[in-house]
Design a protein around this motif. Structure first.
Motif, short mmCIF file in Angstrom:
data_model
loop_
_atom_site.label_atom_id
_atom_site.label_comp_id
_atom_site.label_asym_id
_atom_site.label_seq_id
_atom_site.Cartn_x
_atom_site.Cartn_y
_atom_site.Cartn_z
N ASN A 312 0.87 -1.18 0.00
CA ASN A 312 0.00 0.00 0.00
C ASN A 312 0.91 1.23 0.00
O ASN A 312 1.78 1.36 0.86
CB ASN A 312 -0.89 0.02 1.24
CG ASN A 312 -2.08 -0.92 1.10
OD1 ASN A 312 -2.56 -1.18 0.01
ND2 ASN A 312 -2.57 -1.43 2.23
N GLU A 313 0.71 2.12 -0.97
CA GLU A 313 1.56 3.31 -1.08
C GLU A 313 0.80 4.53 -0.53
O GLU A 313 0.03 5.17 -1.24
CB GLU A 313 1.97 3.53 -2.54
CG GLU A 313 2.88 2.43 -3.08
CD GLU A 313 3.40 2.74 -4.46
OE1 GLU A 313 4.50 3.33 -4.57
OE2 GLU A 313 2.69 2.42 -5.44
N ASP A 314 1.04 4.84 0.74
CA ASP A 314 0.26 5.86 1.42
C ASP A 314 0.62 7.28 1.01
O ASP A 314 -0.06 8.24 1.39
CB ASP A 314 0.37 5.72 2.93
CG ASP A 314 1.80 5.86 3.44
OD1 ASP A 314 2.74 5.61 2.65
OD2 ASP A 314 1.98 6.21 4.62
N LEU A 315 1.66 7.45 0.21
CA LEU A 315 2.06 8.78 -0.23
C LEU A 315 1.55 9.12 -1.63
O LEU A 315 1.83 10.21 -2.15
CB LEU A 315 3.59 8.92 -0.20
CG LEU A 315 4.24 8.74 1.18
CD1 LEU A 315 5.75 8.90 1.08
CD2 LEU A 315 3.67 9.73 2.20
N LYS A 316 0.80 8.23 -2.24
CA LYS A 316 0.29 8.49 -3.58
C LYS A 316 -0.88 9.47 -3.52
O LYS A 316 -1.69 9.44 -2.59
CB LYS A 316 -0.17 7.19 -4.24
CG LYS A 316 0.95 6.24 -4.60
CD LYS A 316 0.45 4.99 -5.27
CE LYS A 316 -0.06 5.27 -6.67
NZ LYS A 316 -0.42 4.03 -7.38
N PRO A 317 -0.98 10.36 -4.51
CA PRO A 317 -2.11 11.29 -4.57
C PRO A 317 -3.36 10.60 -5.11
O PRO A 317 -3.33 9.42 -5.47
CB PRO A 317 -1.61 12.36 -5.53
CG PRO A 317 -0.71 11.59 -6.46
CD PRO A 317 -0.02 10.55 -5.60
N GLY A 318 -4.45 11.34 -5.18
CA GLY A 318 -5.66 10.81 -5.77
C GLY A 318 -6.61 10.24 -4.74
O GLY A 318 -6.43 10.41 -3.53
N PRO A 319 -7.64 9.53 -5.21
CA PRO A 319 -8.62 8.94 -4.30
C PRO A 319 -7.98 7.92 -3.37
O PRO A 319 -6.91 7.38 -3.65
CB PRO A 319 -9.63 8.29 -5.24
CG PRO A 319 -8.90 8.11 -6.53
CD PRO A 319 -7.94 9.25 -6.63
N ALA A 320 -8.66 7.62 -2.27
CA ALA A 320 -8.11 6.72 -1.26
C ALA A 320 -7.77 5.35 -1.82
O ALA A 320 -6.83 4.70 -1.37
CB ALA A 320 -9.09 6.60 -0.09
#
Length: 451
Positions: A312-320
């Protein structure tokens, strides 16, 4: 008989070790906090999972070096912003000298991917620079005699299609088809490289097509031109790509699924973002793509596939949902269990009192299955031997487990019956190093494997 790699479609349901032409890999992105080091990741994947290939989104030397001597196949991605630079021969040669040659002897680099979905950006410098960049990298590999070991390709979005429904009408976008895609296909065909596509039923399903997207029981969708019935959305997406390629008169280019997956969580307004649906999709995905069944337009074949994604990449932008495609948390514990953690079988002569006892003492069900890369001759010997000790009528013609009629499938049943009959000691699944103990129930349809 179905293709050799049909085994796990029917008895493991999860990620296998695979042979040439097919395989299940993982996309390894790093936009997350507190991730383990690349070395820890490489060791974990190679020693504790049955994933056999990895696609990374950069050319970080620490990461490439971390996979040295692991046996895992690695695809390296060059970022889109480097494409214009790679149109210069000297830059491409320097890139190969710097990022490939120092590691190629120990790290199993299988491909260099030039950008990701570059054509779909509609950025003129990327679109026009992609083909020269790929050609220059290939020439640089030729100059150091690595062109047969390392191929050059690029991953595409399904957005490069102007038509995808029905699948037989698949067509690349006008203006891109002959000017951009056709030269790229010529290059792939000449160099033996695959056409790589990111295909996500998650982004294409609706309330009425959830089961169709998840490979679950549904009424199917009929292609009104071919009258072929599609039982799942991924087949339709891949066949649309196949039709578009064929429309440009190419028939021998393999298609690799470079990205596909399903998020296990998301925002309140996002449809279908649950752990159960993610588990269903990835489980059924693996079962299907390596089954040897193929698609309606490409029958009797397997597909090399990369699940999106490892963490899980928690620093990615966009929707959850964008931050919740991972199979593992940063501490390497599963987000949900699809059975990819492996149990190695110890050779009998090395078995100790501790590991020769029933491994199921904690009420964890286990089955003995063949490794997918096991030699066919050895598996046939396993069948011959096991069936002198246990009842193998279910894998005889007319038996519940006869189909698919493959050595791998029959060996799975026979080896598991032997393993169960003799008490499920770890050494009873050794079979000359071809056995693997799995916690995933290999039963399918009316064929039930005893645990």
């Amino acid at each position: 008989m179905l293709a050799l790699s049909s085994l796990l479609s029917l008895f493991l349901l999860f990620i296998p070790r695979v042979t040439e032409g097919a395989g299940i890999g993982i996309n390894y992105g790093k936009r997350a906090t507190n991730l383990p080091s690349p070395f820890q990741v490489a060791q974990f994947l190679s020693q504790n999972t049955i994933i056999d290939r990895v696609k990374i989104f950069d050319s970080d030397p620490t990461t490439i070096q971390a996979f040295a001597d692991t046996g895992l196949s690695i695809d390296i991605t060059i970022s889109n912003d480097q494409i214009p630079h790679l149109t210069k021969v000297s830059f491409a040669q320097h890139w190969v000298r710097t990022n490939i040659i120092p590691y190629a002897s120990r790290t199993n680099i299988s491909r260099i991917l030039v950008g990701n979905e570059a054509i779909s950006t509609a950025n003129k410098s990327l679109v026009l620079g992609l083909m020269p960049a790929m050609q220059n990298l290939h020439k640089a590999l030729v100059s150091v005699s690595l062109q047969h070991k390392i191929k050059v390709s690029t991953a595409h979005s399904l957005a490069i299609l102007s038509t995808s429904v029905p699948p037989s009408a698949g067509k690349f976008k006008d203006g891109y088809d002959t000017a951009v895609i056709k030269p790229l296909l010529s290059f792939l065909n000449a160099t033996g490289s695959p056409f790589m596509v990111n295909a996500y039923p998650f982004f294409g399903f609706g309330v009425d097509t959830l089961d169709y997207a998840l490979f679950r029981l549904n009424n199917g969708v009929v292609d009104n031109k071919t009258r072929l019935v599609y039982a799942n959305m991924l087949d339709a997406q891949i066949d649309a790509v196949h039709s578009a390629i064929k429309r440009l008169n190419f028939t021998d280019i393999d298609i690799v699924i470079a990205q596909t997956g399903w998020p296990s969580a998301g925002g309140e307004s996002e449809l279908g973002v649950t752990k159960d649906f993610a588990w269903n999709y990835n489980k059924n995905l693996i079962r299907h793509v390596i089954s040897g069944i193929g698609t309606p337009l490409m029958s009797n074949r397997t597909f090399e596939t990369y699940i999106f994604e490892l963490f899980n990449e928690d620093l990615k932008p966009g929707p959850a949902s964008e931050r919740n495609f991972g199979l593992f948390h940063a501490d390497l514990t599963p987000v949900y269990d699809i059975g990819i953690l492996k149990t190695e079988v110890t050779p009998p002569e090395k078995t100790t009192v501790a590991n020769s006892t029933n491994p199921n003492s904690a009420d964890v069900k286990q089955w003995c299955i063949p490794k997918l890369n096991a030699d066919r001759t050895m598996l046939q010997e396993n069948i011959n031997f096991a069936c002198t000790q246990v009842d193998c009528h279910p894998i005889q013609p007319g038996g519940f487990c006869f189909n698919p009629d493959t050595i791998h499938s029959h060996a799975a049943y026979a080896m598991n019956e032997y393993f169960r009959f003799y008490g499920k000691n770890s050494f009873d699944c050794y079979f000359g190093g071809t056995g693997l103990i799995s916690t995933a129930d290999p039963s399918y349809g009316s064929c039930k494997f005893n645990s």
